[in-house]
Design a protein around this motif. Structure first.
Motif, PDB file in Angstrom:
ATOM      1  N   ARG A  44      18.680  20.279 -12.326  1.00  0.00           N
ATOM      2  CA  ARG A  44      18.448  21.619 -12.300  1.00  0.00           C
ATOM      3  C   ARG A  44      18.293  22.343 -10.981  1.00  0.00           C
ATOM      4  O   ARG A  44      18.406  23.574 -10.870  1.00  0.00           O
ATOM      5  CB  ARG A  44      17.465  21.729 -13.371  1.00  0.00           C
ATOM      6  CG  ARG A  44      17.640  21.828 -14.746  1.00  0.00           C
ATOM      7  CD  ARG A  44      16.451  21.785 -15.553  1.00  0.00           C
ATOM      8  NE  ARG A  44      15.916  23.214 -15.615  1.00  0.00           N
ATOM      9  CZ  ARG A  44      16.503  24.255 -15.866  1.00  0.00           C
ATOM     10  NH1 ARG A  44      17.459  24.033 -16.535  1.00  0.00           N
ATOM     11  NH2 ARG A  44      15.881  25.448 -15.597  1.00  0.00           N
ATOM     12  N   GLY A  72      30.028  35.411 -13.508  1.00  0.00           N
ATOM     13  CA  GLY A  72      28.768  35.750 -14.203  1.00  0.00           C
ATOM     14  C   GLY A  72      29.156  35.880 -15.950  1.00  0.00           C
ATOM     15  O   GLY A  72      30.711  35.675 -16.243  1.00  0.00           O
ATOM     16  N   ARG A  74      28.359  30.618  -8.253  1.00  0.00           N
ATOM     17  CA  ARG A  74      29.578  29.814  -8.516  1.00  0.00           C
ATOM     18  C   ARG A  74      29.361  29.309 -10.070  1.00  0.00           C
ATOM     19  O   ARG A  74      30.303  29.191 -10.696  1.00  0.00           O
ATOM     20  CB  ARG A  74      29.693  28.786  -7.567  1.00  0.00           C
ATOM     21  CG  ARG A  74      29.507  29.020  -6.265  1.00  0.00           C
ATOM     22  CD  ARG A  74      30.216  27.806  -5.264  1.00  0.00           C
ATOM     23  NE  ARG A  74      31.111  26.902  -6.201  1.00  0.00           N
ATOM     24  CZ  ARG A  74      31.625  26.099  -5.497  1.00  0.00           C
ATOM     25  NH1 ARG A  74      31.576  25.708  -4.331  1.00  0.00           N
ATOM     26  NH2 ARG A  74      32.414  25.274  -6.054  1.00  0.00           N
ATOM     27  N   ILE A  75      28.144  29.262 -10.538  1.00  0.00           N
ATOM     28  CA  ILE A  75      28.096  29.158 -11.979  1.00  0.00           C
ATOM     29  C   ILE A  75      27.169  30.157 -12.740  1.00  0.00           C
ATOM     30  O   ILE A  75      26.585  30.839 -11.994  1.00  0.00           O
ATOM     31  CB  ILE A  75      27.476  27.507 -12.369  1.00  0.00           C
ATOM     32  CG1 ILE A  75      25.950  27.472 -11.716  1.00  0.00           C
ATOM     33  CG2 ILE A  75      28.448  26.677 -11.727  1.00  0.00           C
ATOM     34  CD1 ILE A  75      25.407  26.351 -12.059  1.00  0.00           C
ATOM     35  N   TRP A  76      27.096  30.295 -14.036  1.00  0.00           N
ATOM     36  CA  TRP A  76      26.205  31.052 -14.629  1.00  0.00           C
ATOM     37  C   TRP A  76      25.533  30.309 -15.791  1.00  0.00           C
ATOM     38  O   TRP A  76      26.655  29.398 -16.512  1.00  0.00           O
ATOM     39  CB  TRP A  76      26.641  32.348 -15.222  1.00  0.00           C
ATOM     40  CG  TRP A  76      27.783  32.388 -15.994  1.00  0.00           C
ATOM     41  CD1 TRP A  76      29.166  32.053 -15.634  1.00  0.00           C
ATOM     42  CD2 TRP A  76      27.695  32.432 -17.500  1.00  0.00           C
ATOM     43  NE1 TRP A  76      29.870  32.237 -16.656  1.00  0.00           N
ATOM     44  CE2 TRP A  76      28.918  32.370 -17.764  1.00  0.00           C
ATOM     45  CE3 TRP A  76      26.771  32.579 -18.275  1.00  0.00           C
ATOM     46  CZ2 TRP A  76      29.463  32.685 -19.359  1.00  0.00           C
ATOM     47  CZ3 TRP A  76      27.174  32.815 -19.509  1.00  0.00           C
ATOM     48  CH2 TRP A  76      28.399  32.762 -19.974  1.00  0.00           C
ATOM     49  N   ARG A  77      24.378  30.566 -16.313  1.00  0.00           N
ATOM     50  CA  ARG A  77      23.928  29.706 -17.697  1.00  0.00           C
ATOM     51  C   ARG A  77      23.221  30.473 -18.551  1.00  0.00           C
ATOM     52  O   ARG A  77      22.778  31.749 -18.242  1.00  0.00           O
ATOM     53  CB  ARG A  77      22.670  28.428 -16.969  1.00  0.00           C
ATOM     54  CG  ARG A  77      23.163  27.879 -15.848  1.00  0.00           C
ATOM     55  CD  ARG A  77      22.054  26.976 -15.404  1.00  0.00           C
ATOM     56  NE  ARG A  77      21.331  27.298 -14.330  1.00  0.00           N
ATOM     57  CZ  ARG A  77      20.177  26.711 -13.840  1.00  0.00           C
ATOM     58  NH1 ARG A  77      19.729  25.542 -14.539  1.00  0.00           N
ATOM     59  NH2 ARG A  77      19.577  27.167 -12.779  1.00  0.00           N
ATOM     60  N   HIS A  78      23.183  30.097 -19.825  1.00  0.00           N
ATOM     61  CA  HIS A  78      22.510  31.044 -20.863  1.00  0.00           C
ATOM     62  C   HIS A  78      21.889  30.151 -21.795  1.00  0.00           C
ATOM     63  O   HIS A  78      22.528  29.031 -22.247  1.00  0.00           O
ATOM     64  CB  HIS A  78      23.216  31.896 -21.327  1.00  0.00           C
ATOM     65  CG  HIS A  78      22.607  32.873 -22.151  1.00  0.00           C
ATOM     66  ND1 HIS A  78      22.097  34.199 -21.409  1.00  0.00           N
ATOM     67  CD2 HIS A  78      22.208  33.114 -23.383  1.00  0.00           C
ATOM     68  CE1 HIS A  78      21.545  34.893 -22.256  1.00  0.00           C
ATOM     69  NE2 HIS A  78      21.360  34.390 -23.343  1.00  0.00           N
ATOM     70  N   THR A  86      26.332  25.724 -19.613  1.00  0.00           N
ATOM     71  CA  THR A  86      26.365  26.287 -18.220  1.00  0.00           C
ATOM     72  C   THR A  86      27.864  26.315 -18.102  1.00  0.00           C
ATOM     73  O   THR A  86      28.763  25.341 -18.481  1.00  0.00           O
ATOM     74  CB  THR A  86      25.846  25.150 -17.353  1.00  0.00           C
ATOM     75  OG1 THR A  86      24.626  24.897 -17.872  1.00  0.00           O
ATOM     76  CG2 THR A  86      25.859  25.595 -15.841  1.00  0.00           C
ATOM     77  N   GLU A  88      23.868  28.570  -8.811  1.00  0.00           N
ATOM     78  CA  GLU A  88      23.785  29.726  -9.795  1.00  0.00           C
ATOM     79  C   GLU A  88      23.403  30.900  -8.729  1.00  0.00           C
ATOM     80  O   GLU A  88      24.039  31.819  -8.914  1.00  0.00           O
ATOM     81  CB  GLU A  88      22.597  29.724 -10.715  1.00  0.00           C
ATOM     82  CG  GLU A  88      22.728  30.886 -11.873  1.00  0.00           C
ATOM     83  CD  GLU A  88      21.789  30.594 -12.803  1.00  0.00           C
ATOM     84  OE1 GLU A  88      20.533  30.213 -12.498  1.00  0.00           O
ATOM     85  OE2 GLU A  88      22.004  31.149 -13.934  1.00  0.00           O
ATOM     86  N   LYS A  89      22.400  30.745  -7.697  1.00  0.00           N
ATOM     87  CA  LYS A  89      22.279  31.684  -6.863  1.00  0.00           C
ATOM     88  C   LYS A  89      23.421  31.982  -6.023  1.00  0.00           C
ATOM     89  O   LYS A  89      23.469  33.159  -5.367  1.00  0.00           O
ATOM     90  CB  LYS A  89      20.960  31.502  -5.965  1.00  0.00           C
ATOM     91  CG  LYS A  89      20.286  32.311  -5.437  1.00  0.00           C
ATOM     92  CD  LYS A  89      19.107  31.972  -4.269  1.00  0.00           C
ATOM     93  CE  LYS A  89      18.224  31.178  -5.279  1.00  0.00           C
ATOM     94  NZ  LYS A  89      17.013  30.656  -4.457  1.00  0.00           N
ATOM     95  N   LEU A  94      21.884  23.128  -9.912  1.00  0.00           N
ATOM     96  CA  LEU A  94      22.216  24.145 -10.506  1.00  0.00           C
ATOM     97  C   LEU A  94      21.816  25.258 -10.018  1.00  0.00           C
ATOM     98  O   LEU A  94      22.321  26.553 -10.007  1.00  0.00           O
ATOM     99  CB  LEU A  94      21.945  23.734 -12.024  1.00  0.00           C
ATOM    100  CG  LEU A  94      22.902  22.679 -12.717  1.00  0.00           C
ATOM    101  CD1 LEU A  94      22.303  22.421 -14.201  1.00  0.00           C
ATOM    102  CD2 LEU A  94      24.348  22.956 -12.787  1.00  0.00           C
ATOM    103  N   ALA A  95      20.459  25.546  -9.977  1.00  0.00           N
ATOM    104  CA  ALA A  95      20.017  26.888  -9.373  1.00  0.00           C
ATOM    105  C   ALA A  95      20.461  27.177  -8.184  1.00  0.00           C
ATOM    106  O   ALA A  95      20.755  28.466  -7.984  1.00  0.00           O
ATOM    107  CB  ALA A  95      18.373  26.813  -9.502  1.00  0.00           C
TER     108      ALA A  95
END
Lengths: 237, 237
Positions: B55, B80, B66-70, B75, B62-63, B58-59
């Motif tokens: 995680r 976005g 390159r990825i986004w999660r919900h 993921t 994400e910052k 991944l954070a």
DNA sequence: TTTTGTAACCAATATGGTATTGGTTAAGCC
DNA sequence: GGCTTAACCAATACCATATTGGTTACAAAA
């Protein structure tokens, strides 16, 4: 009224009675605020008519535009089914990058003009901050994010939430259609990238309340972007 | 790379290993076309790292965008979450009739101009048929239905599905915002209603490929409609 | 024969329970 | 202190079931 019924080809007398009862039911329901009426199977029993007659009466009212029906949902009073949501992929699936670019060229300059008329000082300050960030972007991805933000700030500065919503739709369609097109990863935008000067001209025109100048600058900017996009598109075909 | 990791405040050495493994996994997955990556509980076991370290990595990604999660979805790789649907009521809830009218004044003349450029003969024939039907309308409700149809035919004649989609959104917002405003039931449109002549001028300009004329006629028409609408609005307040 | 009423069936939608997923917290273990 | 693991939460996906408008078939009534 009676002639209307006759002209509408509503079979025999039973159909007429059903239509009258239905109209009475609608009038009684109209001032309750409720728009959905009971299921046909309940309503026909409640009104004491057969389902066939009820459906004929409903068909008349539907053709007249007083009600609308849909399978699985029900029957509602009103002119038509108000689409509550618009699917982006539905639009994106039936279009192409050229049409998206043309739509941007039509919409966004007018939004920029409106922004020049209604932007607040804080709007302009936020745009100028984004201008700096576009130059500081270390990767193409970061640049695109800030670029997106800047264009949306302009739409927001129009102080018209309808225009802002339309911009969001257009933007979502664009991102869906062009998804994965340009893959020039790794490098960062060159310091003499045309968009830097373009963006500054747009923001300056907005800050000076130059309506025509803002629209013209935005149009020029999008035309520049389009020129860089079309070759990629043609090369792929 | 190593400096990046250090600067990102990623705790100890385990976090670094997880980041490297994740980047490798992304690179391997990037050329498969698949955008969704496995659930965290599977991925952390597949990569042989703890979920906490995964995680953290991944954070970081994400910052970096390159990825986004919900929650509940998963993921995904990409900049976005692309909004798949736009809620009409979300737009309509934050606006007012005046803004809707202004947006129509900005958008629809440009659509008419585009229609004058791209309309086919069958498009024009369909518009002319609608023109006749507007004059034949027996009730205001029928008139509004045909009027809606005519304006949409013009948008369709632009032969640009993006513009057509934007028009549909704008139309849906308008119908939601103005819902139940004018209730002048009973009568039918008077024979000298200004819209009849307005509509004919618009269609004629489109048929003659007069781009500026079509836009001007549409603008004039909407201004007329706006003048009839504003008094109702002000009287209500 | 023609029309009407009824029932049965179909496809689209709604609804509700269950499983999955990212996000969070807490306890145990170095 | 950090790290791991487990448990829990809220949001979402998923699937079976129920409901609804639309349609057809068939018998009863005129």
């Amino acid at each position: 009224m009676r002639e209307l019924v006759k002209s509408m080809d509503v079979g025999g007398n039973g159909g007429h009675a059903a239509l009258v009862q239905l109209q009475a039911y609608l009038a009684q329901m109209d001032h309750t605020g409720e728009t959905r009426l009971p299921a046909e199977r309940e309503l026909c029993e409640s009104l004491g008519v057969s389902r066939g007659d009820l459906r004929k009466a409903l068909a008349v009212l539907e053709k007249d535009g007083r009600i609308w029906r849909h399978v699985g949902k029900g029957t509602f009073v009103g002119s038509g089914p108000i689409e509550e949501t618009i699917g982006i992929s539905e639009i994106a699936g039936r279009t192409n990058p050229a049409d998206v670019m043309r739509a941007r060229l039509i919409i966004e300059p007018e939004i920029a003009r409106e922004a020049a008329l209604h932007a607040t000082l804080s709007d302009i300050a936020a745009m100028r901050q984004s201008l700096v960030q576009t130059r500081e972007a270390a990767t193409w991805r970061q640049y695109e994010n800030v670029d997106n933000l800047l264009h949306r700030q302009i739409a927001q500065a129009s102080r018209n939430n309808v225009l802002l919503g339309l911009f969001d739709v257009l933007n979502a369609v664009r991102r869906t259609v062009v998804w994965g097109r340009l893959r020039s990863e790794g490098a960062r935008p060159p310091a003499d990238h045309h968009s830097f000067a373009d963006h500054e001209r747009i923001v300056e025109a907005i800050a000076e309340r130059d309506l025509g100048g803002a629209a013209a600058a935005m149009r020029l900017h999008l035309q520049q972007v389009g020129r860089r996009l079309i070759p990629l598109h043609e090369a792929a075909e």
